[in-house]
Every structure is written in structure tokens, then in C-alpha cells.
Design a protein around this motif. Structure first.
Motif, short mmCIF file in Angstrom:
data_model
loop_
_atom_site.label_atom_id
_atom_site.label_comp_id
_atom_site.label_asym_id
_atom_site.label_seq_id
_atom_site.Cartn_x
_atom_site.Cartn_y
_atom_site.Cartn_z
N PHE A 120 -0.53 9.73 -3.84
CA PHE A 120 0.72 9.11 -4.06
C PHE A 120 1.09 8.15 -3.03
O PHE A 120 0.86 8.36 -1.62
CB PHE A 120 1.99 10.10 -4.05
N ASP A 121 1.17 7.05 -3.47
CA ASP A 121 1.50 5.77 -2.60
C ASP A 121 2.89 5.68 -1.93
O ASP A 121 3.70 4.95 -2.49
CB ASP A 121 0.81 4.38 -3.18
N TYR A 122 3.39 6.31 -1.17
CA TYR A 122 4.79 6.25 -0.47
C TYR A 122 5.06 4.96 -0.14
O TYR A 122 6.05 4.57 -0.31
CB TYR A 122 4.76 7.37 0.66
N GLU A 123 3.98 4.41 0.62
CA GLU A 123 4.36 2.99 1.35
C GLU A 123 4.60 1.77 0.20
O GLU A 123 5.73 1.13 0.29
CB GLU A 123 3.31 2.65 2.33
N TYR A 124 3.86 2.11 -0.62
CA TYR A 124 4.16 0.98 -1.90
C TYR A 124 5.68 1.23 -2.76
O TYR A 124 6.48 0.41 -2.79
CB TYR A 124 3.21 1.20 -3.07
N ILE A 125 5.88 2.62 -2.91
CA ILE A 125 7.31 2.91 -3.49
C ILE A 125 8.23 2.50 -2.71
O ILE A 125 9.23 1.91 -3.30
CB ILE A 125 7.23 4.48 -3.91
N ILE A 126 8.30 2.73 -1.45
CA ILE A 126 9.35 2.28 -0.27
C ILE A 126 9.34 0.74 -0.49
O ILE A 126 10.65 0.33 -0.55
CB ILE A 126 9.06 2.90 1.07
N ASP A 127 8.41 0.29 -0.40
CA ASP A 127 8.40 -1.20 -0.37
C ASP A 127 9.16 -1.78 -1.76
O ASP A 127 9.88 -2.72 -1.58
CB ASP A 127 6.97 -1.89 0.09
N GLU A 128 8.82 -1.37 -2.74
CA GLU A 128 9.40 -1.75 -3.96
C GLU A 128 10.87 -1.25 -4.13
O GLU A 128 11.55 -2.00 -4.69
CB GLU A 128 8.55 -1.10 -5.05
N ILE A 129 11.02 -0.25 -3.74
CA ILE A 129 12.61 0.25 -3.65
C ILE A 129 13.47 -0.84 -2.78
O ILE A 129 14.55 -1.33 -3.35
CB ILE A 129 12.76 1.70 -3.25
N VAL A 130 12.88 -0.99 -1.61
CA VAL A 130 13.53 -2.03 -0.72
C VAL A 130 13.87 -3.31 -1.47
O VAL A 130 14.69 -4.14 -1.50
CB VAL A 130 13.26 -2.22 0.63
#
Length: 486
Positions: free
Chosen positions: A275-285
């Protein structure tokens, strides 16, 4: 020929992994020899590896910090811990070392908050986000906390009556949030979450009950979906709908300055987890910023309420295989010395899977088995792994004990299982060990609670006279008189 258990794992997964390594044929967890732990303390055994709580908090904070920097996001990030995942003091003490905030869900949570304040673990600057349907005691406890000076307590409105109930008990002004009743995935039995207020009703609700309320000021919009944060069309669609509500509300409510996107980060459930946590957070922001820039409103401060992500990967359970039952030509049952229903209730209730690995004998040959618990219940079993729809373990040998471990079990299992209380078939709760790691990397362990004893359960059931609570009943003289006359 590759017939050893270690060969199976190496052929199937990328192994070793950051938390799992081998020493000879014994499994290490974050450098801790689990076979030694099992032999020292006995099994069944529950353990909490406290440093992982801090590790995950730091990871999430860094991901959000990087995303905010990458997108020139003019807002702050606040990490809240969802206490219902695990209310234990040792969990809160570890989490609060990292300058975080708290999310509560019921009346007695506020008692925990007040205890933490007394101990100096939190102060009036700590945000306390109060979710959940608020009955009388919850309202009273929230009001007491705010009236005693904790103005960073933000009750999240879940239904139309809560504003009036809070206004009646809170002295002076107070901040509130509104929870969005998100729409569920098509596979659900219902369309809209029972929690919160529907998308279309939020602006009218604000105009009717909050806008001209002299005491309540809207600060936060709360968004969460049942399936959690996932990189799929459903999640992104619901987030965009939430952002439309936020921007519409922000235009008419200048005090609104925060968006709470809840929790729901998945945790590792197999060695194949990805699971790519960093990508998900970056896209949410990024999506929040794009939505706000499009209509020219200020971006909100971002809050999260990570529960399982915070504490889940700190927990584990170790069992011993007591016996093997060959029930037919194909099925071998390895019987553990505890119960899945009582110690890992999510495996039974919602078919949840955890990382499952043997603790010792990795260099032995392996076999396919089913795992059975001790209760007289046909559902007390564990029969498959997330990745291969089967369980393979080192072959059972009566003369050589086999320990097995379930990992990342730290969220919800104790509260759902009724920690310290009665268990199905009166199977005692296991011993619970806390694992610490100091700044020099030295690991220490301590017993948090011993395994339940017969007298503990007898007392709960009322068989021990000394444990019974004496009660007095106020008599009704009129009733007594009527009975006497009859």
C-alpha cells in the motif's frame, strides 16, 4: 529439493522484511526473539511492541509534512489517535510522546482524557475531537471538559438535536464540527451511513441551527467512509463530494477552518501487503488544494484520526500447537492452546486475516493444515491466509513444540473480546506482555497482566460470595401494604 518451511516463504514472498527476520530457524520480530519470549513467559501469550506506535505516528507525520511542502499547502496537519482502537494506558502514553491529539467516541472516553490531563500527558492545547452519537452522559462529560477550560474540545455533531443539548450545558462559546453522512459502496446493505448528516442537509442545518447560535461556532467538517482510505474510484468520488460541501460551507461560514478526513489506513495483513501510503496522502492534499483554489477559498487545516494504523501493528499473539487431529484423508487440524473467538474475535466475526507465521522450526518440512481453537464452537477456527487460501506450517511433531504467531493484532481485539471479562466456554484470557525499547536499542519486557484464573471468572459469574456487590432496594410502602392486604 526445497521442502523446508523457510523455502516456501522465500519462494512466495520478499523475505526477510523490515519487522520479520530469522535467526537460525527462529522468527525475530523487530529484533526480538519470539521463541525465547514464548519459552520465558509461556503460551498463550499476547504482547504489545510499544515502539511501533511511535514509528507509525512519525511515518504519517512525515508523509503529510512532505505533501504540504510539495504542494505549497497553506494549512497545518494534526494527527489524532482514535482511542476506541485501544484504550489502554500504555498505548496512550506511548502515542502521546509524539505531540498528537485525541479522538473520542463515548462518554467514558472523556474520563480517560481528564486522567491524562491530570497526569500531564496532555494539556488545554491538545485537540479532543468528540465523535459518536451523544447520549446524556456523553454530553455532560463533554460540557464538563469544556467548562473546565479545555476549549480545544470539538464535539462533532452527529444528529440535529446535539447542538441544543450542548448549548444547554456548556457555559459560554464553544466550537463544533459536523460529520458528513457519506454514501456507502454499492455492495453495502444500505446506501448512507447512519453516522452524521447527509450531504444535502449540511448547509441548511448550519443556516438553521449554528449560523445565528450565539454560543456555537463551526470550525470543522468531518468526513469518513466505512471502507477507509483506498486508492479506488469510490474513495476519490466521495472525497470530491466532501470537498464540494466544504467549499460551499466555507463561503458562508468564515470560522470554518478544518477538514477532518478520519482514519481508515489499512495495516499489513500478509507478507504480500503493498500500500503506497505516501502517494495516497500526497494526492489527498493535492485534491483538497485544487478544490479550494478552484473556488478561491482558503485551504483547511487537515486532521486525521488513525486508530488501527497507530496501534494495530504493535500487537501480536503467540500460541502453541497442542495436538494434531486427522479428521479425514485431506484435513489435518492443528489445535492451539487458546481460542480464536476469544483472543482474535475479528477472525471469527468479520473473517479478518492477520499475518500468521510459525515462531520456530522454520527449517523443518511443512504441511497444509487447518487451525482450531479450544472452544466447543464450530466457528472457532482459522483456515486460510490472505495470499494463498491455505495454511502451511512446519509439520506437527509431538516431541518438538511448535509455536505460531499472529501479528498486527493490536487494534480492537481486546475491546471486542471483552478484555478481563468472561470469554466463550470460559477460556481464560492469555498473559499480556509489554515490550519496550530504549534509546540505545535495548529491548525490555514486562508482564502487564497474568492469564485469567478460575477465581476471576467465578467472581464475575457470582459464585464467589466475596465478589458479589451488595445492593439495597428502596421499598415502596404502598406496594408493601397492598401485598400485605392481599
Amino acid at each position: 529439493m526445497n521442502t523446508k518451511y523457510v523455502d516456501l516463504i522465500n519462494q512466495t514472498f520478499d523475505f526477510p522484511q523490515s519487522e520479520f527476520t530469522l535467526e537460525e530457524d527462529n522468527l525475530l520480530f523487530h529484533g526480538l526473539d519470539l521463541n525465547e519470549l514464548a519459552e520465558t513467559y509461556g503460551t498463550p501469550l499476547k504482547f504489545t511492541y510499544l515502539p511501533q506506535i511511535t514509528n507509525n505516528i512519525i511515518r504519517a507525520k512525515n508523509w503529510f509534512s512532505n505533501a504540504i511542502k510539495n504542494h505549497n499547502y497553506n494549512g497545518t496537519y494534526k494527527y489524532c489517535y482514535c482511542t476506541k482502537s485501544s484504550h489502554f494506558k500504555h498505548v496512550l502514553d506511548e502515542a502521546l510522546k509524539n505531540n498528537i491529539h485525541i479522538e473520542t467516541s463515548s462518554a467514558f472516553d472523556i474520563d480517560i482524557v481528564e486522567s491524562l490531563k491530570t497526569d500531564g500527558k496532555i494539556n488545554d492545547d491538545t485537540f479532543v475531537i468528540c465523535n459518536g452519537f451523544k447520549r446524556e452522559q456523553y454530553i455532560t462529560n463533554i460540557a464538563r471538559l469544556i467548562n473546565n477550560g479545555h476549549r480545544n474540545c470539538i464535539p462533532i455533531i452527529d444528529n440535529y438535536e446535539e447542538i441544543d443539548l450542548l448549548s444547554n450545558e456548556i457555559e459560554g462559546k464553544f466550537d463544533v464540527g459536523i460529520r458528513i453522512a457519506s454514501e456507502e459502496e454499492p455492495k453495502f446493505e444500505f446506501y448512507t451511513s447512519r453516522l452524521g448528516i447527509g450531504y444535502k442537509n449540511i448547509v441548511p442545518f448550519y443556516n438553521k441551527q449554528i449560523k445565528d447560535n450565539p454560543k456555537a461556532e463551526l470550525k470543522m467538517l468531518h468526513f469518513f467512509i466505512n471502507t477507509g482510505i483506498r486508492d479506488n474510484a469510490y474513495y476519490w468520488n466521495e472525497l470530491l463530494k466532501c470537498l464540494k460541501v466544504y467549499t460551499s460551507l466555507k463561503k458562508i461560514c468564515p470560522s470554518l477552518n478544518s477538514l477532518n478526513i478520519g482514519g481508515g489506513f489499512p495495516i499489513k495483513n500478509s507478507l504480500a501487503f503493498d500500500f503506497d501510503y505516501e502517494y495516497i496522502i500526497d494526492e489527498i492534499v493535492n485534491q483538497i488544494k485544487l478544490a479550494c483554489d478552484e473556488v478561491d477559498v482558503d485551504v483547511p487545516n487537515i486532521f486525521t484520526e488513525f486508530g488501527s494504523f497507530t496501534v494495530g501493528e504493535s500487537g501480536g499473539a503467540i500460541y502453541e500447537v497442542l495436538y494434531q487431529k486427522q479428521q479425514n484423508d485431506r484435513e489435518k487440524w492443528n489445535m492451539i492452546n487458546s481460542s480464536f473467538i476469544t483472543t482474535l474475535p475479528d477472525t471469527w466475526a468479520i473473517n479478518k486475516r492477520f499475518v500468521m507465521l510459525p515462531i520456530n522450526r522454520w527449517k523443518d518440512s511443512y504441511e497444509r493444515v487447518l487451525l482450531g481453537g479450544l472452544t466447543c464452537d464450530s466457528d472457532d477456527y482459522y483456515n486460510s491466509e490472505q495470499h494463498i487460501n491455505a495454511i502451511y506450517l512446519p509439520k506437527y511433531r509431538k516431541d518438538k513444540p511448535l509455536y505460531i504467531g499472529f501479528f498486527n493484532t493490536g487494534a480492537y481485539q481486546e475491546t471486542i473480546g471483552g478484555y478481563g471479562g468472561l470469554q466463550h466456554c470460559l477460556i481464560p484470557a492469555p498473559k499480556h506482555i509489554l515490550i519496550h525499547k530504549d534509546n540505545n536499542g535495548s529491548i525490555t519486557t514486562e508482564i502487564f497482566r497474568d492469564q485469567q484464573k478460575s477465581e476471576d471468572l467465578m467472581g464475575i459469574l457470582g459464585y464467589n460470595n466475596n465478589s458479589r456487590t451488595k445492593t439495597t432496594t428502596k421499598s415502596n410502602s404502598n406496594t408493601e401494604l397492598q401485598l400485605a392486604n392481599s
